[in-house]
Design a protein around this motif. Structure first.
Motif, PDB file in Angstrom:
ATOM      1  N   TRP A   2       0.827  -1.202   0.000  1.00 50.73           N
ATOM      2  CA  TRP A   2       0.000   0.000   0.000  1.00 50.73           C
ATOM      3  C   TRP A   2       0.863   1.255   0.000  1.00 50.73           C
ATOM      4  O   TRP A   2       1.958   1.286   0.558  1.00 50.73           O
ATOM      5  CB  TRP A   2      -0.906   0.045   1.230  1.00 50.73           C
ATOM      6  N   SER A   3       0.322   2.308  -0.596  1.00 50.69           N
ATOM      7  CA  SER A   3       0.980   3.613  -0.544  1.00 50.69           C
ATOM      8  C   SER A   3       0.773   4.251   0.827  1.00 50.69           C
ATOM      9  O   SER A   3      -0.302   4.123   1.422  1.00 50.69           O
ATOM     10  CB  SER A   3       0.396   4.536  -1.619  1.00 50.69           C
ATOM     11  N   PRO A   4       1.785   4.991   1.319  1.00 48.61           N
ATOM     12  CA  PRO A   4       1.597   5.754   2.555  1.00 48.61           C
ATOM     13  C   PRO A   4       0.873   7.073   2.324  1.00 48.61           C
ATOM     14  O   PRO A   4       0.516   7.763   3.271  1.00 48.61           O
ATOM     15  CB  PRO A   4       3.029   6.004   3.021  1.00 48.61           C
ATOM     16  N   GLY A   5       0.662   7.421   1.039  1.00 50.87           N
ATOM     17  CA  GLY A   5       0.146   8.752   0.720  1.00 50.87           C
ATOM     18  C   GLY A   5       1.283   9.751   0.628  1.00 50.87           C
ATOM     19  O   GLY A   5       2.444   9.448   0.906  1.00 50.87           O
ATOM     20  N   GLY A   6       0.953  10.964   0.227  1.00 52.27           N
ATOM     21  CA  GLY A   6       1.983  11.990   0.089  1.00 52.27           C
ATOM     22  C   GLY A   6       1.368  13.378   0.036  1.00 52.27           C
ATOM     23  O   GLY A   6       0.153  13.507   0.149  1.00 52.27           O
ATOM     24  N   SER A   7       2.163  14.390  -0.051  1.00 55.35           N
ATOM     25  CA  SER A   7       3.577  14.247  -0.362  1.00 55.35           C
ATOM     26  C   SER A   7       4.471  14.027   0.855  1.00 55.35           C
ATOM     27  O   SER A   7       5.672  13.756   0.705  1.00 55.35           O
ATOM     28  CB  SER A   7       4.072  15.494  -1.108  1.00 55.35           C
ATOM     29  N   SER A   8       3.920  14.112   2.069  1.00 55.24           N
ATOM     30  CA  SER A   8       4.729  13.835   3.272  1.00 55.24           C
ATOM     31  C   SER A   8       4.771  12.328   3.499  1.00 55.24           C
ATOM     32  O   SER A   8       4.445  11.821   4.574  1.00 55.24           O
ATOM     33  CB  SER A   8       4.157  14.579   4.474  1.00 55.24           C
ATOM     34  N   SER A   9       5.198  11.622   2.452  1.00 56.68           N
ATOM     35  CA  SER A   9       5.146  10.163   2.447  1.00 56.68           C
ATOM     36  C   SER A   9       6.130   9.553   3.427  1.00 56.68           C
ATOM     37  O   SER A   9       5.779   8.653   4.203  1.00 56.68           O
ATOM     38  CB  SER A   9       5.420   9.650   1.029  1.00 56.68           C
ATOM     39  N   GLY A  10       7.372  10.017   3.400  1.00 54.15           N
ATOM     40  CA  GLY A  10       8.368   9.467   4.302  1.00 54.15           C
ATOM     41  C   GLY A  10       8.057   9.774   5.748  1.00 54.15           C
ATOM     42  O   GLY A  10       8.232   8.921   6.630  1.00 54.15           O
ATOM     43  N   ALA A  11       7.589  10.992   6.023  1.00 53.29           N
ATOM     44  CA  ALA A  11       7.234  11.356   7.395  1.00 53.29           C
ATOM     45  C   ALA A  11       6.121  10.464   7.919  1.00 53.29           C
ATOM     46  O   ALA A  11       6.162   9.984   9.054  1.00 53.29           O
ATOM     47  CB  ALA A  11       6.812  12.821   7.449  1.00 53.29           C
ATOM     48  N   GLY A  12       5.107  10.231   7.078  1.00 52.05           N
ATOM     49  CA  GLY A  12       3.995   9.394   7.506  1.00 52.05           C
ATOM     50  C   GLY A  12       4.413   7.966   7.751  1.00 52.05           C
ATOM     51  O   GLY A  12       4.053   7.352   8.767  1.00 52.05           O
ATOM     52  N   ALA A  13       5.190   7.395   6.820  1.00 49.70           N
ATOM     53  CA  ALA A  13       5.646   6.010   6.980  1.00 49.70           C
ATOM     54  C   ALA A  13       6.529   5.876   8.204  1.00 49.70           C
ATOM     55  O   ALA A  13       6.401   4.912   8.977  1.00 49.70           O
ATOM     56  CB  ALA A  13       6.385   5.563   5.724  1.00 49.70           C
ATOM     57  N   ALA A  14       7.432   6.818   8.415  1.00 53.58           N
ATOM     58  CA  ALA A  14       8.312   6.776   9.582  1.00 53.58           C
ATOM     59  C   ALA A  14       7.516   6.863  10.877  1.00 53.58           C
ATOM     60  O   ALA A  14       7.835   6.195  11.866  1.00 53.58           O
ATOM     61  CB  ALA A  14       9.321   7.924   9.502  1.00 53.58           C
ATOM     62  N   CYS A  15       6.481   7.657  10.879  1.00 56.44           N
ATOM     63  CA  CYS A  15       5.659   7.822  12.076  1.00 56.44           C
ATOM     64  C   CYS A  15       4.945   6.525  12.432  1.00 56.44           C
ATOM     65  O   CYS A  15       5.019   6.040  13.563  1.00 56.44           O
ATOM     66  CB  CYS A  15       4.654   8.942  11.852  1.00 56.44           C
ATOM     67  N   ALA A  16       4.241   5.949  11.475  1.00 56.50           N
ATOM     68  CA  ALA A  16       3.489   4.725  11.745  1.00 56.50           C
ATOM     69  C   ALA A  16       4.397   3.555  12.082  1.00 56.50           C
ATOM     70  O   ALA A  16       4.004   2.649  12.822  1.00 56.50           O
ATOM     71  CB  ALA A  16       2.614   4.379  10.543  1.00 56.50           C
ATOM     72  N   PRO A  42      -5.672   2.411  16.384  1.00 58.39           N
ATOM     73  CA  PRO A  42      -4.608   1.683  15.678  1.00 58.39           C
ATOM     74  C   PRO A  42      -3.757   0.840  16.626  1.00 58.39           C
ATOM     75  O   PRO A  42      -3.393   1.287  17.715  1.00 58.39           O
ATOM     76  CB  PRO A  42      -3.762   2.804  15.057  1.00 58.39           C
ATOM     77  N   ASP A  43      -3.463  -0.370  16.201  1.00 59.70           N
ATOM     78  CA  ASP A  43      -2.435  -1.190  16.828  1.00 59.70           C
ATOM     79  C   ASP A  43      -1.218  -1.051  15.935  1.00 59.70           C
ATOM     80  O   ASP A  43      -1.053  -1.771  14.952  1.00 59.70           O
ATOM     81  CB  ASP A  43      -2.904  -2.649  16.924  1.00 59.70           C
ATOM     82  N   TRP A  44      -0.370  -0.108  16.258  1.00 57.74           N
ATOM     83  CA  TRP A  44       0.668   0.352  15.339  1.00 57.74           C
ATOM     84  C   TRP A  44       1.571  -0.779  14.893  1.00 57.74           C
ATOM     85  O   TRP A  44       1.961  -1.632  15.703  1.00 57.74           O
ATOM     86  CB  TRP A  44       1.489   1.464  15.993  1.00 57.74           C
ATOM     87  N   PRO A  45       1.920  -0.821  13.626  1.00 57.20           N
ATOM     88  CA  PRO A  45       2.772  -1.891  13.087  1.00 57.20           C
ATOM     89  C   PRO A  45       4.243  -1.674  13.413  1.00 57.20           C
ATOM     90  O   PRO A  45       5.096  -1.553  12.537  1.00 57.20           O
ATOM     91  CB  PRO A  45       2.500  -1.806  11.581  1.00 57.20           C
ATOM     92  N   ILE A  46       4.542  -1.605  14.714  1.00 60.78           N
ATOM     93  CA  ILE A  46       5.899  -1.384  15.192  1.00 60.78           C
ATOM     94  C   ILE A  46       6.409  -2.712  15.770  1.00 60.78           C
ATOM     95  O   ILE A  46       5.994  -3.127  16.851  1.00 60.78           O
ATOM     96  CB  ILE A  46       5.944  -0.289  16.276  1.00 60.78           C
ATOM     97  N   GLY A  47       7.249  -3.399  15.021  1.00 58.37           N
ATOM     98  CA  GLY A  47       7.786  -4.657  15.501  1.00 58.37           C
ATOM     99  C   GLY A  47       6.793  -5.791  15.531  1.00 58.37           C
ATOM    100  O   GLY A  47       7.073  -6.862  16.091  1.00 58.37           O
ATOM    101  N   ARG A  48       5.616  -5.582  14.957  1.00 57.53           N
ATOM    102  CA  ARG A  48       4.630  -6.628  14.935  1.00 57.53           C
ATOM    103  C   ARG A  48       5.085  -7.765  14.021  1.00 57.53           C
ATOM    104  O   ARG A  48       5.691  -7.511  12.976  1.00 57.53           O
ATOM    105  CB  ARG A  48       3.304  -6.055  14.407  1.00 57.53           C
ATOM    106  N   ALA A  49       4.788  -8.982  14.409  1.00 57.47           N
ATOM    107  CA  ALA A  49       5.265 -10.127  13.633  1.00 57.47           C
ATOM    108  C   ALA A  49       4.766 -10.106  12.210  1.00 57.47           C
ATOM    109  O   ALA A  49       5.457 -10.529  11.276  1.00 57.47           O
ATOM    110  CB  ALA A  49       4.852 -11.422  14.325  1.00 57.47           C
ATOM    111  N   ASP A  50       3.534  -9.601  12.004  1.00 54.98           N
ATOM    112  CA  ASP A  50       2.952  -9.607  10.662  1.00 54.98           C
ATOM    113  C   ASP A  50       3.101  -8.280   9.950  1.00 54.98           C
ATOM    114  O   ASP A  50       2.599  -8.092   8.859  1.00 54.98           O
ATOM    115  CB  ASP A  50       1.471  -9.996  10.710  1.00 54.98           C
ATOM    116  N   ALA A  51       3.775  -7.308  10.585  1.00 56.07           N
ATOM    117  CA  ALA A  51       3.927  -6.013   9.949  1.00 56.07           C
ATOM    118  C   ALA A  51       4.727  -6.152   8.661  1.00 56.07           C
ATOM    119  O   ALA A  51       5.761  -6.798   8.606  1.00 56.07           O
ATOM    120  CB  ALA A  51       4.659  -5.047  10.883  1.00 56.07           C
ATOM    121  N   GLY A  52       4.199  -5.535   7.623  1.00 57.87           N
ATOM    122  CA  GLY A  52       4.879  -5.584   6.334  1.00 57.87           C
ATOM    123  C   GLY A  52       4.686  -6.875   5.586  1.00 57.87           C
ATOM    124  O   GLY A  52       5.349  -7.120   4.585  1.00 57.87           O
ATOM    125  N   SER A  53       3.763  -7.713   6.058  1.00 60.63           N
ATOM    126  CA  SER A  53       3.542  -8.990   5.351  1.00 60.63           C
ATOM    127  C   SER A  53       2.575  -8.816   4.215  1.00 60.63           C
ATOM    128  O   SER A  53       1.892  -7.822   4.122  1.00 60.63           O
ATOM    129  CB  SER A  53       3.024 -10.029   6.331  1.00 60.63           C
TER     130      SER A  53
END
Length: 475
Positions: free
Chosen positions: A154-168, A464-475
């Motif tokens: 999925w896209s993080p959206g933009g144009s503050s794409s990196g900021a948003g992805a880094a935050c989540a 939100p259950d933030w995808p930080i270190g979650r086993a399925d994050a990024g799957s």
């Protein structure tokens, strides 16, 4: 990354400050934890244009000494922060997200970078953006594809794409994005974040421009308010910045009574792509929460038309064409092909036609202010749809449909009104859905208080259950 590093990366900025004061965590420990998160997730997410490993470590060590002495420098002392790459940091490359031109290396900080430094923030790096910030995705001719931590498809959206992805993803609790038509709030809705596009002039810029704003992106409204309290100091370098104002941002509950609010509910923008039924249902449910608590909620019709939105798009095409035309022929070929096609329509627009577009922007301003003036707060979708494929430059893929997706967000850039986002639901496959909360110009505190209140009472299914270190994050 270890379980303890994941736990630290989930902490809010307010939590970190409390730990520092109690001596239960140090800024150096926290930096090590978030750097571990970055190391693990960055190869897939591609959120950072520059990592500031050595300077961040030096800042964290200095902060650790100050906290041991009981002498923190400011409200952000020792707290990790990222800044979007178009926010000047002395000696750090600014590329505007495009491979078409050589990066600029500023000799001095921007007002935003100065405010963060003065408050003791630990800047871990600069976050990426698409070419000239004129896409609502994470696609850049220079940086490649930035992806959502919820799912890299999925896209993080933009144009503050990196900021948003880094935050989540948990790179830091605090991030600064910029927004000229929705660029803070679109990642907000597609990543589940708490964000604010502040009132025009609230956060001083080193390059003010019609509709442009910078503001906080965070995982909680309280953290967004904390960051705004630092960024909102006036600065003489921005001739549009507001005079000094002490906003009571440290206590968002103080004096707030939801039952006294008159709330407008807008579910049709009057232009652009139709609103997804799932988005409309989620936003309508937010209005029902406000009404259930005693707020007077009334339906509000659209106030923007397709011709006005099209004129805004054309105005931006002409502006970006000027940037494009200034590049070398080789540089022009390096610009993202979608952006090249988009700017070309601005290549032969007459002066009178550009002035017509400018007049249309004035009409957008007047319409937004007039339509929203009867209300203390306006609830609406942020965008018509949900997160789209990461490889698409826009929510409608490669098709050139202009700015069909920003009918809810762009008017508040033009009118200078504050507008926040808070997550209010998820689709069946886990895509976040945000609600936009807009207020009268200068009432940033009112918007943040309403957003904070909703955040505290929203149903568990919207948290939100933030995808930080979650086993399925990024799957």
């Amino acid at each position: 990354m270890s379980d303890s590093e994941q736990a630290i990366a989930r902490l809010t900025a307010a939590d970190l400050a409390n730990h520092y004061a109690a001596g239960t965590l140090s800024p150096v420990e926290v930096l090590a934890a978030v750097e571990s998160v970055v190391d693990e997730r960055e190869p897939v997410l591609n959120a950072l244009s520059a990592r500031s490993v050595q300077s961040a470590l030096a800042e964290a060590r200095a902060s650790e000494v100050r906290w041991r002495r009981g002498e923190p420098r400011g409200r952000l002392d020792g707290i990790p922060v990222t800044l979007k790459e178009n926010i000047a940091r002395a000696g750090v490359a600014m590329s505007a997200g495009t491979a078409g031109s050589e990066p600029v290396f500023p000799e001095a900080n921007s007002p935003i970078a100065d405010r963060v430094a003065e408050a003791g923030g630990v800047v871990i790096g600069s976050t990426v953006m698409p070419d000239w910030g004129m896409l609502s995705s994470g696609i850049s001719s220079l940086h490649g594809v930035t992806r959502s931590p919820w799912n890299p498809a999925w896209s993080p959206g933009g144009s503050s794409s990196g900021a948003g992805a880094a935050c989540a993803a948990g790179y830091a609790p605090l991030h600064v994005g910029t927004d000229i038509g929705g660029s803070i709030r679109l990642p907000g809705t597609w990543l589940g974040l708490a964000t604010l596009k502040p009132s025009a002039g609230r956060v001083p810029l080193d390059a003010p421009y019609l509709g442009r704003a910078a503001g906080p992106m965070a995982r909680t409204v309280g953290d967004a308010a904390l960051l705004l309290s630092v960024l909102s100091r006036p600065d003489p370098r921005d001739w549009t910045s507001l005079p000094p104002a002490e906003l009571p941002l440290s206590d968002l509950d103080a004096g707030f009574d939801v039952a006294r609010l008159r709330v407008g509910l807008q579910v049709a923008a009057g232009c652009g792509t139709p609103v997804d039924a799932r988005v409309e249902a989620a936003v309508t449910a937010v209005a029902e929460v406000f009404a259930g608590a005693g707020a007077a909620v009334e339906p509000m019709g659209p106030f923007l038309s397709q011709d006005l939105l099209d004129d805004l798009d054309l105005f931006w095409r002409v502006r970006s064409w000027n940037d494009y035309a200034a590049l070398t022929p080789d540089g022009q070929q390096r610009v993202l092909p979608f952006v090249r096609r988009w700017v070309t329509r601005g290549s032969r627009i007459s002066g009178p036609r550009v002035l017509q577009c400018y007049d249309s922007i004035s009409r957008i301003q007047r319409s937004a202010v007039a339509a929203t003036q009867p209300f203390d707060l306006v609830l609406s979708p942020v965008a018509p749809g949900v997160a789209f494929p990461a490889e698409w430059p826009m929510p409608f893929g490669e098709a050139d449909l202009g700015m069909q997706h920003i009918g809810f967000t762009a008017p508040y850039n033009m009118s200078g009104q504050p507008a926040a986002t808070v997550n209010c639901g998820f689709t069946a496959d886990g895509r976040p859905i945000g609600v936009q909360l807009a207020g009268r110009r200068l009432d940033d505190i009112g918007v943040l208080r309403a957003a904070h209140w909703y955040e505290s009472v929203r149903p568990a299914t919207a948290v939100p259950d933030w995808p930080i270190g979650r086993a399925d994050a990024g799957s």
